[in-house]
Write a protein that holds these residues in place. Structure first.
Motif, PDB file in Angstrom:
ATOM      1  N   THR A  39       0.797  -1.142   0.177  1.00  0.00           N
ATOM      2  CA  THR A  39       0.023  -0.010  -0.099  1.00  0.00           C
ATOM      3  C   THR A  39       0.896   1.289   0.018  1.00  0.00           C
ATOM      4  OG1 THR A  39      -0.173   0.058   2.621  1.00  0.00           O
ATOM      5  CG2 THR A  39      -1.589  -1.365   1.094  1.00  0.00           C
ATOM      6  N   GLU A  40       0.181   2.478   0.277  1.00  0.00           N
ATOM      7  CA  GLU A  40       1.035   3.919   0.208  1.00  0.00           C
ATOM      8  C   GLU A  40       1.964   3.519   1.332  1.00  0.00           C
ATOM      9  OE1 GLU A  40      -1.796   6.637   0.224  1.00  0.00           O
ATOM     10  OE2 GLU A  40      -2.438   6.488  -1.774  1.00  0.00           O
ATOM     11  N   THR A  41       1.728   2.810   2.432  1.00  0.00           N
ATOM     12  CA  THR A  41       2.690   3.117   3.749  1.00  0.00           C
ATOM     13  C   THR A  41       3.702   2.088   3.642  1.00  0.00           C
ATOM     14  OG1 THR A  41       0.986   1.418   4.719  1.00  0.00           O
ATOM     15  CG2 THR A  41       0.671   3.790   5.084  1.00  0.00           C
ATOM     16  N   GLY A  42       3.729   0.888   2.483  1.00  0.00           N
ATOM     17  CA  GLY A  42       4.538   0.001   2.486  1.00  0.00           C
ATOM     18  C   GLY A  42       4.045  -1.210   2.254  1.00  0.00           C
ATOM     19  N   PRO A  43       4.706  -2.390   2.483  1.00  0.00           N
ATOM     20  CA  PRO A  43       4.273  -3.727   2.117  1.00  0.00           C
ATOM     21  C   PRO A  43       2.993  -4.137   3.169  1.00  0.00           C
ATOM     22  CG  PRO A  43       6.636  -3.756   2.432  1.00  0.00           C
ATOM     23  CD  PRO A  43       6.349  -2.392   2.823  1.00  0.00           C
ATOM     24  N   ALA A  44       2.117  -4.963   2.629  1.00  0.00           N
ATOM     25  CA  ALA A  44       1.066  -5.380   3.144  1.00  0.00           C
ATOM     26  C   ALA A  44       1.447  -5.950   4.885  1.00  0.00           C
ATOM     27  CB  ALA A  44       0.293  -6.344   2.435  1.00  0.00           C
ATOM     28  N   ALA A  45       0.696  -5.543   5.701  1.00  0.00           N
ATOM     29  CA  ALA A  45       0.949  -5.941   7.120  1.00  0.00           C
ATOM     30  C   ALA A  45       0.336  -7.220   7.382  1.00  0.00           C
ATOM     31  CB  ALA A  45       0.533  -5.181   8.058  1.00  0.00           C
ATOM     32  N   TRP A  46      -0.484  -7.885   6.553  1.00  0.00           N
ATOM     33  CA  TRP A  46      -1.109  -8.984   6.772  1.00  0.00           C
ATOM     34  C   TRP A  46      -1.735  -9.894   5.628  1.00  0.00           C
ATOM     35  CZ3 TRP A  46      -6.050 -11.053   6.265  1.00  0.00           C
ATOM     36  CH2 TRP A  46      -6.588 -12.072   6.835  1.00  0.00           C
ATOM     37  N   LEU A  47      -1.649 -10.881   5.273  1.00  0.00           N
ATOM     38  CA  LEU A  47      -2.402 -11.488   3.885  1.00  0.00           C
ATOM     39  C   LEU A  47      -2.963 -12.788   4.394  1.00  0.00           C
ATOM     40  CD1 LEU A  47       0.383 -10.808   1.285  1.00  0.00           C
ATOM     41  CD2 LEU A  47      -1.969  -9.744   1.527  1.00  0.00           C
ATOM     42  N   PRO A  48      -3.991 -13.420   3.756  1.00  0.00           N
ATOM     43  CA  PRO A  48      -4.645 -14.426   4.146  1.00  0.00           C
ATOM     44  C   PRO A  48      -3.661 -15.568   3.743  1.00  0.00           C
ATOM     45  CG  PRO A  48      -6.053 -13.098   2.847  1.00  0.00           C
ATOM     46  CD  PRO A  48      -4.696 -12.472   2.937  1.00  0.00           C
ATOM     47  N   GLY A  49      -3.830 -16.733   4.297  1.00  0.00           N
ATOM     48  CA  GLY A  49      -3.032 -17.929   4.159  1.00  0.00           C
ATOM     49  C   GLY A  49      -3.300 -18.717   2.699  1.00  0.00           C
ATOM     50  N   GLN A  50      -4.633 -18.659   2.473  1.00  0.00           N
ATOM     51  CA  GLN A  50      -5.023 -19.253   1.074  1.00  0.00           C
ATOM     52  C   GLN A  50      -4.236 -18.589  -0.186  1.00  0.00           C
ATOM     53  OE1 GLN A  50      -6.448 -22.194   0.806  1.00  0.00           O
ATOM     54  NE2 GLN A  50      -5.820 -21.996  -1.161  1.00  0.00           N
ATOM     55  N   LEU A  51      -4.154 -16.978   0.081  1.00  0.00           N
ATOM     56  CA  LEU A  51      -3.582 -16.309  -0.989  1.00  0.00           C
ATOM     57  C   LEU A  51      -2.119 -16.498  -0.921  1.00  0.00           C
ATOM     58  CD1 LEU A  51      -3.732 -14.083  -2.932  1.00  0.00           C
ATOM     59  CD2 LEU A  51      -3.296 -12.597  -0.863  1.00  0.00           C
ATOM     60  N   LEU A  52      -1.351 -17.034   0.046  1.00  0.00           N
ATOM     61  CA  LEU A  52       0.097 -17.098   0.096  1.00  0.00           C
ATOM     62  C   LEU A  52       0.233 -18.527  -0.578  1.00  0.00           C
ATOM     63  CD1 LEU A  52       0.919 -15.954   3.439  1.00  0.00           C
ATOM     64  CD2 LEU A  52       1.242 -14.710   1.274  1.00  0.00           C
ATOM     65  N   VAL A  53      -0.562 -19.449  -0.331  1.00  0.00           N
ATOM     66  CA  VAL A  53      -0.489 -20.772  -0.866  1.00  0.00           C
ATOM     67  C   VAL A  53      -0.747 -20.778  -2.275  1.00  0.00           C
ATOM     68  CG1 VAL A  53      -1.474 -23.226  -0.818  1.00  0.00           C
ATOM     69  CG2 VAL A  53      -1.168 -21.875   1.263  1.00  0.00           C
ATOM     70  N   ASP A  54      -1.577 -19.973  -2.686  1.00  0.00           N
ATOM     71  CA  ASP A  54      -1.925 -19.934  -4.176  1.00  0.00           C
ATOM     72  C   ASP A  54      -0.590 -19.126  -4.989  1.00  0.00           C
ATOM     73  OD1 ASP A  54      -4.331 -21.146  -3.642  1.00  0.00           O
ATOM     74  OD2 ASP A  54      -5.374 -19.307  -3.757  1.00  0.00           O
ATOM     75  N   GLU A  55      -0.171 -18.328  -4.291  1.00  0.00           N
ATOM     76  CA  GLU A  55       0.862 -17.377  -5.196  1.00  0.00           C
ATOM     77  C   GLU A  55       2.111 -18.351  -5.140  1.00  0.00           C
ATOM     78  OE1 GLU A  55       0.864 -14.766  -6.716  1.00  0.00           O
ATOM     79  OE2 GLU A  55      -1.103 -14.045  -6.306  1.00  0.00           O
ATOM     80  N   LEU A  56       2.272 -19.056  -3.982  1.00  0.00           N
ATOM     81  CA  LEU A  56       3.416 -19.869  -3.941  1.00  0.00           C
ATOM     82  C   LEU A  56       3.489 -21.215  -4.762  1.00  0.00           C
ATOM     83  CD1 LEU A  56       4.210 -20.199  -0.110  1.00  0.00           C
ATOM     84  CD2 LEU A  56       5.652 -18.940  -1.556  1.00  0.00           C
ATOM     85  N   LYS A  57       2.256 -21.828  -5.065  1.00  0.00           N
ATOM     86  CA  LYS A  57       2.100 -22.638  -6.286  1.00  0.00           C
ATOM     87  C   LYS A  57       2.310 -22.400  -7.499  1.00  0.00           C
ATOM     88  CE  LYS A  57      -0.866 -25.851  -3.365  1.00  0.00           C
ATOM     89  NZ  LYS A  57      -2.520 -26.232  -3.374  1.00  0.00           N
ATOM     90  N   ALA A  58       1.934 -20.889  -7.551  1.00  0.00           N
ATOM     91  CA  ALA A  58       1.937 -20.186  -8.859  1.00  0.00           C
ATOM     92  C   ALA A  58       3.323 -20.220  -9.479  1.00  0.00           C
ATOM     93  CB  ALA A  58       1.467 -18.834  -8.962  1.00  0.00           C
ATOM     94  N   VAL A  59       4.237 -19.994  -8.610  1.00  0.00           N
ATOM     95  CA  VAL A  59       5.700 -19.767  -8.825  1.00  0.00           C
ATOM     96  C   VAL A  59       6.676 -21.363  -8.648  1.00  0.00           C
ATOM     97  CG1 VAL A  59       5.904 -17.260  -8.375  1.00  0.00           C
ATOM     98  CG2 VAL A  59       6.402 -18.908  -6.475  1.00  0.00           C
ATOM     99  N   GLY A  60       5.712 -22.186  -8.285  1.00  0.00           N
ATOM    100  CA  GLY A  60       6.468 -23.599  -8.515  1.00  0.00           C
ATOM    101  C   GLY A  60       6.617 -24.393  -7.244  1.00  0.00           C
TER     102      GLY A  60
END
Length: 747
Positions: free
Chosen positions: A675-696
């Motif tokens: 965001t404007e203040t910097g990196p996100a302070a909190w993200l959902p676990g399912q979002l992180l899993v999906d992004e990690l699978k997308a990069v292998g």
């Protein structure tokens, strides 16, 4: 009607008449005789006639004259034209006006002449005017001619002595004969050049004097000769009168009393000229020479473009130049100026000195822009570095190749601004590697941090000691490469071929903070001594800055190795000696003499020279930013711009571990959702899993939860997305904590 006469008058016959008639007795002999002989006799008949005539005239009714109406005048019709009275339009009116104007101007001129004050008459006034005009014709070129004559005479005498020495040196001596012949040829060439300069000075003097003589003496001669040729004796008289008037006008102001040069004592502080007599008196008063000794003037005192007096003097035989230099304070008192205004330096040999006395206190005017601002290309740190002007305004440069330096002075003396002259020169050379340490922990060196390979700005002795150890390793690698190349030291050509041998500048600000630390002070001193003593040939240049580098602050074994000394303003001569070396103040070089107004000025002592007072080039904060912007661009083009600090994700990838790479990709996901203040302070676990699978990464929610440990509060669900669905996730701080716990890495 009532009558008033000289005798008693009868009562009026008719009171209705209201006019009064006064009758004056005619002063005739008949009336006088009548009045004296008989007081009661009646007046002559003409008296009665006059009274009756008056009664008739006064009794007639008076008819007022008809008043002619006056036409209204429109003054706007005249515009700006002046209203000229009607009487002025006649010849008689113009003549009257001209007469009034002539008389008014003549009276005004007479009053102006009476107001002109003269000193001992108009003849003396004309004499002063003639003297002033003649002095202007003579001018000041004679001083330069006399100085050139003295120089030519001295060099000619030295050339004769050198030729005589060469002539009588036997050829059997070989090299001595050859050296004597070369010295004779050199002295002869210098004498010939001095004689040519003397002739040129005489020619220039004569040309200038002839031109001014034509301006001053031409008009009077033309007026006198032309008047005599056209008007004879009357014209001659008119020419003489006009010449006399012009001379009297030029000498209307008398000479001031303080311009009398016949006083026994003369002082430069009072505005007097420097002369040979004044020099002898001043040096005798300062106890430099005896009462029966005199100075030999090699170059006559002259004024330079800055209004300062300069002269070259030979002391009597047996008196060294250092005696005069030690007596700078006494000489300043004799000249009537401040000690900082007097500058003495040895000129060529022990008994010859160059004297320079500035008109005002030096280095108090506004500093001119430094020469680095005019650079259109990269600087060369291998060549001379401009430090600043001396008291004469001449630019002083030093070379730092295979050198080390010490800058010292009391707080507020200008150490940071002085250090910028060297730091900016190094930064503007893309080949120079910068290692900086700020013992103040302030912001003076912070603008240079993006250009540094190593930077310690927290005033941490432990971190600085680690930096020195890394630098010692680099020095050893440099010497190993030099041995492999068969070279003894780093040169500019060698550094251009091998980037590993590029020049390296280590700048330590406020060295006292590091060397006085109880735990690391001695270690730091030992490491610095190792670098200063051995690093010069390896291309490592070390500069240290501190307030008072005494033995309790900087060990003498380290301080004596620093070859370049720059002493800014100090409070005591002893403090100055700790920078310049023992005995410098006794020899006349004391930074205590620097006034508070002379900020940035100090005694600079490089190897092989005497200390000289120099003011560092000053660069404002805006100019420093401009120069560092240029340095950054030039280093980027040259490919020598240091890489910035690695991010936590880059540090994790360098570990070569699978879990570290997963954490690095998780951090990238947080950065992608910044965001404007910097990196996100909190993200959902399912979002992180999906992004990690997308990069292998075949990561499950259970594996991610096992990798990143969370507390019960962290596992609480939070709203996410447009629908504000409550989901479980991971805080950024838990990811960073995992990196620190497992791999010891921080952002």
């Amino acid at each position: 009607m009532t009558e008033h006469i000289s005798e008693q008058n009868p009562a009026p016959a008719d009171d209705s008449e209201g006019a009064t008639v006064t009758y004056l007795h005619p002063q005739t002999a008949q009336w006088t005789d009548w009045a004296e002989t008989d007081d009661d006799a009646e007046a002559p008949a003409d008296r009665t006639l006059v009274l009756e005539t008056a009664r008739v005239i006064l009794g007639k009714p008076v008819t007022p004259a008809a008043v002619k109406p006056v036409d209204k005048v429109d003054l706007d019709a005249f515009d700006d034209a002046p209203l000229v009275p009607a009487w002025m339009k006649s010849p008689e009116g113009w003549a009257a006006w001209a007469g009034v104007f002539y008389r008014a101007r003549r009276r005004g001129f007479r009053r102006w002449v009476r107001r002109q004050a003269t000193d001992k008459g108009h003849v003396r006034q004309f004499g002063r005017g003639a003297r002033r005009m003649h002095e202007w014709v003579v001018g000041f070129e004679g001083v330069r001619v006399q100085s050139a004559a003295h120089t030519a005479h001295a060099l000619t005498r030295e050339a004769r002595a050198a030729s005589r020495h060469a002539r009588f040196t036997p050829r059997i001596l070989g090299s001595k004969k050859e050296l004597a012949m070369k010295a004779a040829e050199k002295a002869t060439a210098a004498a010939e050049q001095a004689v040519a300069l003397h002739r040129k000075a005489k020619k220039d003097r004569n040309r200038a004097r002839n031109l001014r003589a034509g301006v001053v003496y031409g008009p009077p001669l033309a007026a006198i000769g032309g008047g005599y040729a056209t008007g004879g004796a009357l014209g001659l008289a008119a020419g003489l009168i006009s010449t006399f008037s012009a001379g009297a006008f030029a000498g209307r102001k008398p000479y001031e009393e303080n311009a009398d040069w016949t006083s026994e004592w003369r002082s430069l502080g009072d505005g007097d000229r420097m002369t040979a007599t004044m020099l002898d008196q001043a040096f005798r008063a300062a106890k430099v020479i005896g009462n029966d000794e005199t100075l030999r003037v090699v170059q006559m005192p002259m004024l330079d473009t800055r209004g300062a007096w300069t002269a070259i003097l030979d002391l009597p035989p047996g008196i060294p130049a250092k005696r005069a230099i030690r007596a700078t304070d006494e000489l300043a008192a004799a000249f009537g100026v401040e000690e900082a205004q007097v500058s003495l330096a040895k000129k060529g040999r022990s008994g010859r000195i160059e004297l320079y006395v500035s008109r005002d206190l030096p280095f108090t005017d506004k500093a001119k822009p430094g020469p680095l601002l005019a650079l259109e290309a990269a600087a060369n740190f291998w060549g001379p570095i401009s430090i600043g002007p001396d008291v004469r305004g001449l630019a002083i440069s030093i070379s730092v190749v295979e050198r080390s330096g010490l800058v010292g002075g009391e707080p507020g003396a200008g150490k940071s601004a002085s250090g910028n002259t060297i730091l900016l020169a190094a930064a503007l050379d893309p080949r120079v590697i910068l290692w900086l340490a700020d013992g103040k922990g302030g912001g003076d060196l912070e603008p240079f941090e993006p250009l540094c390979e190593a930077f310690e700005g927290d005033a941490d002795p432990e971190a600085f000691y680690e930096m020195l150890l890394d630098l010692i390793k680099d020095m050893k690698q440099r010497y190993a490469l030099l041995k492999k190349l068969g070279k003894r030291k780093v040169t500019e050509e060698l550094a251009n071929k091998h980037p590993e041998l590029r020049q390296l500048l280590l700048w330590v600000d406020e060295l006292m903070f590091y060397t006085t630390d109880e735990e690391y002070g001695k270690k730091i001193t030992k490491a610095l001594r190792n670098l200063v003593s051995r690093g010069r040939a390896a291309g490592i240049v070390t500069f240290c800055a501190t307030q008072k580098p005494g033995s309790d602050v900087v060990d003498t074994s380290l301080r004596d190795l620093l070859s370049i000394r720059w002493a800014l303003r100090c409070t005591t001569p002893e403090a100055s000696d700790t920078i310049l070396g023992k005995g410098a103040a006794a020899s006349g070089y004391s930074a205590k003499t620097i006034q508070a107004e002379m900020r940035g000025a100090g005694y600079l002592w490089a190897e092989g020279t005497n200390p000289q007072m120099v003011r560092a080039d000053y660069y404002t904060d805006e100019q420093v930013e401009t120069l560092l912007t240029r340095a950054t661009e030039w280093r980027r083009q040259a490919g020598t711009l240091p890489a910035g600090p690695l991010t936590l994700a880059e540090q994790l990838r360098d570990q070569g571990d699978e879990d570290a790479r997963i954490l690095a990709d998780v951090l990238d996901v947080f950065t992608a959702h910044a965001t404007e203040t910097g990196p996100a302070a909190w993200l959902p676990g399912q979002l992180l899993v999906d992004e990690l699978k997308a990069v292998g990464h075949p990561v499950t929610a259970e594996k991610l939860g096992a990798l990143i440990q969370r507390t019960d509060a962290d596992k609480a669900k939070r709203p996410w997305g447009e629908n504000k669905s409550r989901l479980a996730g991971y805080p950024l701080e838990r990811v960073e904590a995992t990196a620190a716990t497992r791999f010891g890495l921080t952002a």
